[in-house]
Design a protein around this motif. Structure first.
Motif, mmCIF file in Angstrom:
data_model
loop_
_atom_site.group_PDB
_atom_site.id
_atom_site.type_symbol
_atom_site.label_atom_id
_atom_site.label_comp_id
_atom_site.label_asym_id
_atom_site.label_seq_id
_atom_site.Cartn_x
_atom_site.Cartn_y
_atom_site.Cartn_z
ATOM 1 N N ALA A 21 13.580 -1.749 -1.339
ATOM 2 C CA ALA A 21 13.549 -1.627 -2.997
ATOM 3 C C ALA A 21 13.341 -3.024 -3.437
ATOM 4 C CB ALA A 21 15.057 -1.120 -3.343
ATOM 5 N N VAL A 22 13.700 -3.961 -3.134
ATOM 6 C CA VAL A 22 13.506 -5.433 -3.609
ATOM 7 C C VAL A 22 11.894 -5.807 -3.317
ATOM 8 C CG1 VAL A 22 13.869 -7.883 -3.296
ATOM 9 C CG2 VAL A 22 15.605 -6.324 -3.062
ATOM 10 N N HIS A 23 11.388 -5.382 -2.052
ATOM 11 C CA HIS A 23 9.843 -5.510 -1.885
ATOM 12 C C HIS A 23 9.230 -4.693 -2.888
ATOM 13 C CE1 HIS A 23 6.037 -4.414 0.210
ATOM 14 N NE2 HIS A 23 6.067 -5.589 0.360
ATOM 15 N N ASP A 24 9.403 -3.422 -2.970
ATOM 16 C CA ASP A 24 8.642 -2.681 -4.042
ATOM 17 C C ASP A 24 8.651 -3.452 -5.419
ATOM 18 O OD1 ASP A 24 8.076 -0.466 -6.294
ATOM 19 O OD2 ASP A 24 7.931 0.750 -4.374
ATOM 20 N N GLY A 25 9.728 -3.593 -6.030
ATOM 21 C CA GLY A 25 10.054 -4.021 -7.458
ATOM 22 C C GLY A 25 9.367 -5.424 -7.809
ATOM 23 N N ALA A 26 9.808 -6.367 -6.606
ATOM 24 C CA ALA A 26 9.238 -7.730 -6.789
ATOM 25 C C ALA A 26 7.754 -7.754 -6.466
ATOM 26 C CB ALA A 26 9.764 -8.355 -5.556
ATOM 27 N N TRP A 27 6.988 -6.968 -5.762
ATOM 28 C CA TRP A 27 5.442 -7.030 -5.505
ATOM 29 C C TRP A 27 4.970 -6.531 -6.769
ATOM 30 C CZ3 TRP A 27 2.448 -6.840 -0.634
ATOM 31 C CH2 TRP A 27 3.069 -7.941 0.227
ATOM 32 N N ARG A 28 5.435 -5.297 -7.259
ATOM 33 C CA ARG A 28 4.904 -4.800 -8.346
ATOM 34 C C ARG A 28 4.831 -5.642 -9.645
ATOM 35 N NH1 ARG A 28 3.378 0.432 -7.241
ATOM 36 N NH2 ARG A 28 4.975 1.320 -5.771
ATOM 37 N N GLN A 29 5.789 -6.405 -9.680
ATOM 38 C CA GLN A 29 6.147 -7.497 -10.831
ATOM 39 C C GLN A 29 5.122 -8.574 -10.639
ATOM 40 O OE1 GLN A 29 7.864 -10.516 -10.887
ATOM 41 N NE2 GLN A 29 7.460 -10.787 -12.664
ATOM 42 N N ALA A 30 4.963 -9.102 -9.339
ATOM 43 C CA ALA A 30 4.373 -10.407 -9.101
ATOM 44 C C ALA A 30 2.948 -10.165 -9.096
ATOM 45 C CB ALA A 30 4.806 -10.971 -7.718
ATOM 46 N N TYR A 31 2.293 -8.895 -8.656
ATOM 47 C CA TYR A 31 0.969 -8.749 -8.045
ATOM 48 C C TYR A 31 0.156 -7.543 -9.120
ATOM 49 C CZ TYR A 31 2.374 -11.615 -4.115
ATOM 50 O OH TYR A 31 3.109 -12.435 -3.422
ATOM 51 N N ASP A 32 0.774 -7.002 -10.145
ATOM 52 C CA ASP A 32 0.298 -6.224 -10.828
ATOM 53 C C ASP A 32 -0.644 -7.032 -11.785
ATOM 54 O OD1 ASP A 32 -0.316 -3.727 -12.138
ATOM 55 O OD2 ASP A 32 0.880 -4.324 -14.052
ATOM 56 N N GLY A 33 -2.066 -6.463 -11.763
ATOM 57 C CA GLY A 33 -2.989 -7.284 -12.419
ATOM 58 C C GLY A 33 -3.928 -8.350 -11.491
ATOM 59 N N LEU A 34 -3.237 -8.875 -10.458
ATOM 60 C CA LEU A 34 -3.713 -9.614 -9.493
ATOM 61 C C LEU A 34 -4.346 -9.076 -8.555
ATOM 62 C CD1 LEU A 34 -1.102 -12.601 -9.389
ATOM 63 C CD2 LEU A 34 -3.275 -12.690 -10.341
ATOM 64 N N ILE A 35 -3.694 -8.210 -7.782
ATOM 65 C CA ILE A 35 -4.159 -7.224 -6.717
ATOM 66 C C ILE A 35 -4.610 -5.976 -7.145
ATOM 67 C CG2 ILE A 35 -3.494 -6.303 -4.464
ATOM 68 C CD1 ILE A 35 -1.681 -8.655 -3.971
ATOM 69 N N PRO A 36 -5.959 -5.304 -6.728
ATOM 70 C CA PRO A 36 -6.018 -4.012 -7.222
ATOM 71 C C PRO A 36 -4.936 -3.021 -7.076
ATOM 72 C CG PRO A 36 -7.915 -4.997 -6.207
ATOM 73 C CD PRO A 36 -6.809 -6.059 -5.777
ATOM 74 N N ALA A 37 -4.622 -2.070 -8.020
ATOM 75 C CA ALA A 37 -3.549 -1.331 -7.805
ATOM 76 C C ALA A 37 -3.588 -0.303 -6.713
ATOM 77 C CB ALA A 37 -3.705 -0.278 -9.406
ATOM 78 N N ARG A 38 -4.709 0.088 -6.282
ATOM 79 C CA ARG A 38 -4.848 0.917 -5.130
ATOM 80 C C ARG A 38 -4.336 0.055 -3.706
ATOM 81 N NH1 ARG A 38 -10.084 4.292 -3.711
ATOM 82 N NH2 ARG A 38 -10.126 3.903 -1.373
ATOM 83 N N GLU A 39 -5.134 -1.094 -3.865
ATOM 84 C CA GLU A 39 -4.553 -2.017 -2.583
ATOM 85 C C GLU A 39 -3.053 -2.332 -2.564
ATOM 86 O OE1 GLU A 39 -6.312 -2.673 0.117
ATOM 87 O OE2 GLU A 39 -7.823 -1.143 -0.757
ATOM 88 N N LEU A 40 -2.686 -2.560 -3.906
ATOM 89 C CA LEU A 40 -1.199 -2.859 -3.910
ATOM 90 C C LEU A 40 -0.160 -1.779 -3.595
ATOM 91 C CD1 LEU A 40 1.084 -5.074 -4.912
ATOM 92 C CD2 LEU A 40 0.617 -4.285 -7.318
ATOM 93 N N GLY A 41 -0.670 -0.554 -4.038
ATOM 94 C CA GLY A 41 0.200 0.498 -3.757
ATOM 95 C C GLY A 41 0.116 0.784 -2.375
ATOM 96 N N ARG A 42 -0.829 0.683 -1.345
ATOM 97 C CA ARG A 42 -0.799 0.619 -0.119
ATOM 98 C C ARG A 42 0.035 -0.303 0.469
ATOM 99 N NH1 ARG A 42 -7.370 1.379 0.666
ATOM 100 N NH2 ARG A 42 -7.627 3.498 0.088
ATOM 101 N N MET A 43 0.001 -1.357 -0.114
ATOM 102 C CA MET A 43 0.770 -2.448 0.853
ATOM 103 C C MET A 43 2.200 -2.352 0.621
ATOM 104 S SD MET A 43 -1.702 -5.731 -0.620
ATOM 105 C CE MET A 43 -0.794 -6.962 0.429
#
Length: 170
Positions: A21-43
């Motif tokens: 849960a930490v990973h999911d929330g923190a990564w979405r907050q940190a990388y939304d707009g930096l990493i393409p959404a599709r790739e971010l979702g996969r990661m």
């Protein structure tokens, strides 16, 4: 008056879902707009509770930060993976739930990871951040890191620059 307990400890098997849960929330907050959404979702999807349980069972260096019994952040660490850098240790990741950021908890977790690296004989360390992740770069500069290398990482169709910050014991 009650006080809220805050502590850092090694991750245990029962922490896998909370780390997810930490990973999911923190990564979405940190990388939304930096990493393409599709790739971010996969990661993010690759790092479910099973992934974290396996990492904990293998003895991967994982610390969790607890606030009032809630896992609010995690850090992973170990030997430096970049052979071209002289630093011996590396903090691979440090993430906090967005609602726990900006109040000094990241610093507490980062210092605990550094202490663990020193305890394992790694007197110098490096941490990588995406160059366009202003918050992370500011955090590592404020913690005393100095830029020592640049690199890049591919995310789907795009390549993003990253920067390494080095720290020495002391």
């Amino acid at each position: 008056m009650s006080t809220l307990s805050i502590g850092v400890r090694r991750a245990e098997l029962g922490d896998a879902a909370a780390i997810t849960a930490v990973h999911d929330g923190a990564w979405r907050q940190a990388y939304d707009g930096l990493i393409p959404a599709r790739e971010l979702g996969r990661m993010i999807a690759r790092r479910g509770p099973g992934w974290w349980s396996r990492a904990i069972r293998r003895g991967t260096g994982i610390l969790v930060l607890e606030v009032g019994g809630t896992v609010a952040g995690y850090a992973t660490y170990g030997p430096n993976r970049a052979r071209n850098l002289v630093q011996r240790g590396e903090v691979y990741e440090i993430y906090l739930r967005p609602e726990y950021q900006g109040v000094g908890l990241g610093t507490r977790l980062f210092l605990a990871a550094r202490r663990e690296l020193i305890r394992h004989g790694f007197d110098s360390m490096v941490v990588w951040a995406l160059a366009d992740n202003d918050g992370a770069c500011r955090f590592y500069r404020n913690a005393g890191g100095r830029k020592v290398a640049r690199g890049s990482e591919r995310f789907g169709d795009i390549t993003l620059a990253k920067v390494a910050f080095a720290f020495t014991r002391g």
